[in-house]
Design a protein around this motif. Structure first.
Motif, PDB file in Angstrom:
ATOM      1  N   THR A 180       0.812  -1.228   0.000  1.00 51.58           N
ATOM      2  CA  THR A 180       0.000   0.000   0.000  1.00 51.58           C
ATOM      3  C   THR A 180       0.834   1.261   0.000  1.00 51.58           C
ATOM      4  N   PHE A 181       2.145   1.142   0.184  1.00 53.45           N
ATOM      5  CA  PHE A 181       2.991   2.325   0.326  1.00 53.45           C
ATOM      6  C   PHE A 181       3.154   3.027  -1.023  1.00 53.45           C
ATOM      7  N   PRO A 182       3.179   4.366  -1.042  1.00 55.67           N
ATOM      8  CA  PRO A 182       3.404   5.077  -2.305  1.00 55.67           C
ATOM      9  C   PRO A 182       4.688   4.648  -3.007  1.00 55.67           C
ATOM     10  N   LYS A 183       5.712   4.305  -2.222  1.00 55.72           N
ATOM     11  CA  LYS A 183       6.986   3.887  -2.811  1.00 55.72           C
ATOM     12  C   LYS A 183       7.127   2.360  -2.837  1.00 55.72           C
ATOM     13  N   GLY A 184       6.001   1.646  -2.891  1.00 56.98           N
ATOM     14  CA  GLY A 184       6.028   0.195  -2.870  1.00 56.98           C
ATOM     15  C   GLY A 184       6.036  -0.461  -4.239  1.00 56.98           C
ATOM     16  N   ASP A 185       6.519   0.257  -5.263  1.00 60.40           N
ATOM     17  CA  ASP A 185       6.505  -0.322  -6.617  1.00 60.40           C
ATOM     18  C   ASP A 185       7.323  -1.605  -6.709  1.00 60.40           C
ATOM     19  N   ASN A 186       8.405  -1.705  -5.904  1.00 57.04           N
ATOM     20  CA  ASN A 186       9.239  -2.909  -5.955  1.00 57.04           C
ATOM     21  C   ASN A 186       8.483  -4.137  -5.452  1.00 57.04           C
ATOM     22  N   VAL A 187       7.432  -3.913  -4.703  1.00 59.00           N
ATOM     23  CA  VAL A 187       6.574  -5.012  -4.255  1.00 59.00           C
ATOM     24  C   VAL A 187       5.456  -5.250  -5.266  1.00 59.00           C
ATOM     25  N   ARG A 188       4.814  -4.176  -5.695  1.00 51.71           N
ATOM     26  CA  ARG A 188       3.668  -4.318  -6.598  1.00 51.71           C
ATOM     27  C   ARG A 188       4.057  -4.861  -7.966  1.00 51.71           C
ATOM     28  N   GLU A 189       5.294  -4.607  -8.421  1.00 58.20           N
ATOM     29  CA  GLU A 189       5.690  -5.065  -9.744  1.00 58.20           C
ATOM     30  C   GLU A 189       5.757  -6.586  -9.838  1.00 58.20           C
ATOM     31  N   VAL A 190       5.821  -7.237  -8.694  1.00 56.67           N
ATOM     32  CA  VAL A 190       5.898  -8.699  -8.661  1.00 56.67           C
ATOM     33  C   VAL A 190       4.535  -9.337  -8.933  1.00 56.67           C
ATOM     34  N   ILE A 191       3.464  -8.632  -8.597  1.00 56.34           N
ATOM     35  CA  ILE A 191       2.127  -9.227  -8.603  1.00 56.34           C
ATOM     36  C   ILE A 191       1.733  -9.830  -9.954  1.00 56.34           C
ATOM     37  N   PRO A 192       1.948  -9.136 -11.086  1.00 50.08           N
ATOM     38  CA  PRO A 192       1.511  -9.726 -12.351  1.00 50.08           C
ATOM     39  C   PRO A 192       2.211 -11.048 -12.698  1.00 50.08           C
ATOM     40  N   GLU A 193       3.399 -11.276 -12.154  1.00 52.86           N
ATOM     41  CA  GLU A 193       4.134 -12.494 -12.481  1.00 52.86           C
ATOM     42  C   GLU A 193       3.983 -13.596 -11.440  1.00 52.86           C
ATOM     43  N   LEU A 194       3.394 -13.271 -10.311  1.00 54.37           N
ATOM     44  CA  LEU A 194       3.244 -14.261  -9.256  1.00 54.37           C
ATOM     45  C   LEU A 194       1.982 -15.085  -9.497  1.00 54.37           C
ATOM     46  N   PRO A 195       2.107 -16.400  -9.617  1.00 52.91           N
ATOM     47  CA  PRO A 195       0.902 -17.225  -9.765  1.00 52.91           C
ATOM     48  C   PRO A 195      -0.051 -16.983  -8.606  1.00 52.91           C
ATOM     49  N   ARG A 196      -1.329 -16.967  -8.916  1.00 53.38           N
ATOM     50  CA  ARG A 196      -2.324 -16.648  -7.898  1.00 53.38           C
ATOM     51  C   ARG A 196      -2.329 -17.665  -6.756  1.00 53.38           C
ATOM     52  N   ASP A 197      -1.878 -18.871  -7.024  1.00 57.98           N
ATOM     53  CA  ASP A 197      -1.886 -19.879  -5.966  1.00 57.98           C
ATOM     54  C   ASP A 197      -0.620 -19.855  -5.123  1.00 57.98           C
ATOM     55  N   ARG A 198       0.174 -18.772  -5.258  1.00 56.88           N
ATOM     56  CA  ARG A 198       1.406 -18.655  -4.472  1.00 56.88           C
ATOM     57  C   ARG A 198       1.458 -17.371  -3.664  1.00 56.88           C
ATOM     58  N   GLU A 199       0.350 -16.677  -3.508  1.00 58.45           N
ATOM     59  CA  GLU A 199       0.363 -15.400  -2.793  1.00 58.45           C
ATOM     60  C   GLU A 199      -0.278 -15.545  -1.424  1.00 58.45           C
ATOM     61  N   LEU A 200       0.326 -14.858  -0.442  1.00 60.01           N
ATOM     62  CA  LEU A 200      -0.191 -14.802   0.914  1.00 60.01           C
ATOM     63  C   LEU A 200      -0.278 -13.338   1.337  1.00 60.01           C
ATOM     64  N   VAL A 201      -1.110 -13.059   2.340  1.00 57.83           N
ATOM     65  CA  VAL A 201      -1.191 -11.708   2.891  1.00 57.83           C
ATOM     66  C   VAL A 201      -0.870 -11.772   4.375  1.00 57.83           C
ATOM     67  N   GLU A 202      -0.258 -10.714   4.864  1.00 54.59           N
ATOM     68  CA  GLU A 202       0.220 -10.689   6.244  1.00 54.59           C
ATOM     69  C   GLU A 202       0.345  -9.252   6.716  1.00 54.59           C
ATOM     70  N   THR A 203       0.504  -9.104   8.034  1.00 54.01           N
ATOM     71  CA  THR A 203       0.751  -7.762   8.576  1.00 54.01           C
ATOM     72  C   THR A 203       2.192  -7.567   9.036  1.00 54.01           C
ATOM     73  N   ASP A 204       2.846  -8.621   9.487  1.00 53.99           N
ATOM     74  CA  ASP A 204       4.131  -8.510  10.185  1.00 53.99           C
ATOM     75  C   ASP A 204       3.975  -7.653  11.437  1.00 53.99           C
ATOM     76  N   THR A 205       2.793  -7.724  12.056  1.00 54.51           N
ATOM     77  CA  THR A 205       2.555  -7.048  13.340  1.00 54.51           C
ATOM     78  C   THR A 205       3.759  -7.238  14.263  1.00 54.51           C
ATOM     79  N   PRO A 206       4.211  -6.154  14.908  1.00 56.20           N
ATOM     80  CA  PRO A 206       3.666  -4.792  14.994  1.00 56.20           C
ATOM     81  C   PRO A 206       4.301  -3.808  14.024  1.00 56.20           C
ATOM     82  N   TYR A 207       4.910  -4.319  12.960  1.00 54.96           N
ATOM     83  CA  TYR A 207       5.641  -3.473  12.008  1.00 54.96           C
ATOM     84  C   TYR A 207       4.824  -3.273  10.732  1.00 54.96           C
ATOM     85  N   LEU A 208       5.254  -2.301   9.907  1.00 58.13           N
ATOM     86  CA  LEU A 208       4.780  -2.132   8.532  1.00 58.13           C
ATOM     87  C   LEU A 208       3.270  -1.923   8.425  1.00 58.13           C
TER      88      LEU A 208
END
Length: 259
Positions: A180-208
């Motif tokens: 979600t970060f404005p400077k998170g392009d290095n993360v978002r650019e991966v999404i189109p190439e990542l197979p949908r069955d290999r993605e997870l979501v997380e918070t890394d609480t209490p960080y980020l």
């Protein structure tokens, strides 16, 4: 049917009543499961007690690269014994961190390798920490000794080139609030190439903490914002992302589904 799961949250780092409040708030937001990773084996008793109190919580046990210098002779056997608990669904969080170098790099490498070897022996996945150590990490990934490794590269920010190697190996990538970060392009650019069955979501609480909570202490309820942004990037519904990332979680961590 699987639902939204925070696949990486250090709830043990919250203080006192904030732990239980965080679980309750997350459930109210629609979160249906939590994976709590250790950073040292000394956290094991606390984590196991917490997970046994909550049917929808599981843990990974291991030693973080920051704390690799504290890894002692006999810790492999200690971890093997701890991993027999039904709530322990992975080994970790382990890996390499050359940003802070809190432990010598050769020690980080040795301790990570020992944990990966144990994970393969036990048939468990590993939760991998990687920061500013792409080349060294990929060298270990390429070692034939780890051909059977199953892994979640959590809080992935290693860029497209590294992602392609990990995708080829069938590894999973965890997205945090960085998506979600404005400077998170290095993360978002991966999404189109990542197979949908290999993605997870997380918070890394209490960080980020994600937008719109940046600057606050992160908590598992905020994984909703990560899933919403992933849905936006994918052009899918939020409900579809929750369902699929939940299914992915139980595929990578089958011991959680069994328990």
């Amino acid at each position: 049917m699987a639902g939204l799961i925070d696949s990486h949250c250090h709830v043990q780092n919250l203080e006192g009543d904030d732990r239980e409040r965080a679980f309750d708030a997350a459930r109210e937001a629609g979160v249906e499961g939590f994976l709590l990773p250790a950073v040292t084996l000394d956290q094991a008793d606390d984590l196991l007690a917490m997970c046994h109190r909550h049917e929808d919580a599981w843990c990974a046990l291991g030693t973080h690269p920051h704390d690799a210098s504290g890894w002692q002779e006999g810790d492999v056997e200690r971890l093997r014994s701890l991993a027999a608990d039904p709530k322990v669904v992975a080994i970790g969080e382990c890996g390499l961190d050359f940003h802070y170098d809190n432990s010598p790099r050769d020690v980080q490498d040795r301790v990570m390798r020992q944990q990966w070897e144990l994970a393969i022996e036990l048939g468990l996945p590993v939760v991998v920490h990687n920061r500013d150590s792409n080349d060294a990490m990929l060298e270990v990934v390429a070692d034939p000794a780890f051909a059977d490794l199953q892994a979640d590269f959590h809080s992935f920010a290693g860029g497209l080139e590294m992602a392609r190697v990990l995708i080829e190996r069938g590894f999973y990538l965890g997205f945090t609030g960085m998506i979600t970060f404005p400077k998170g392009d290095n993360v978002r650019e991966v999404i189109p190439e990542l197979p949908r069955d290999r993605e997870l979501v997380e918070t890394d609480t209490p960080y980020l903490a994600p937008v719109p909570y940046r600057g606050r202490k992160n908590e598992p309820a905020y994984v909703v914002e990560v899933a919403k942004r992933l849905a936006e990037e994918r052009g899918e519904t939020y409900e579809a992302i929750c369902r699929r990332t939940g299914e992915n979680f139980f595929r990578l961590f089958p011991k959680a589904a069994a328990g």
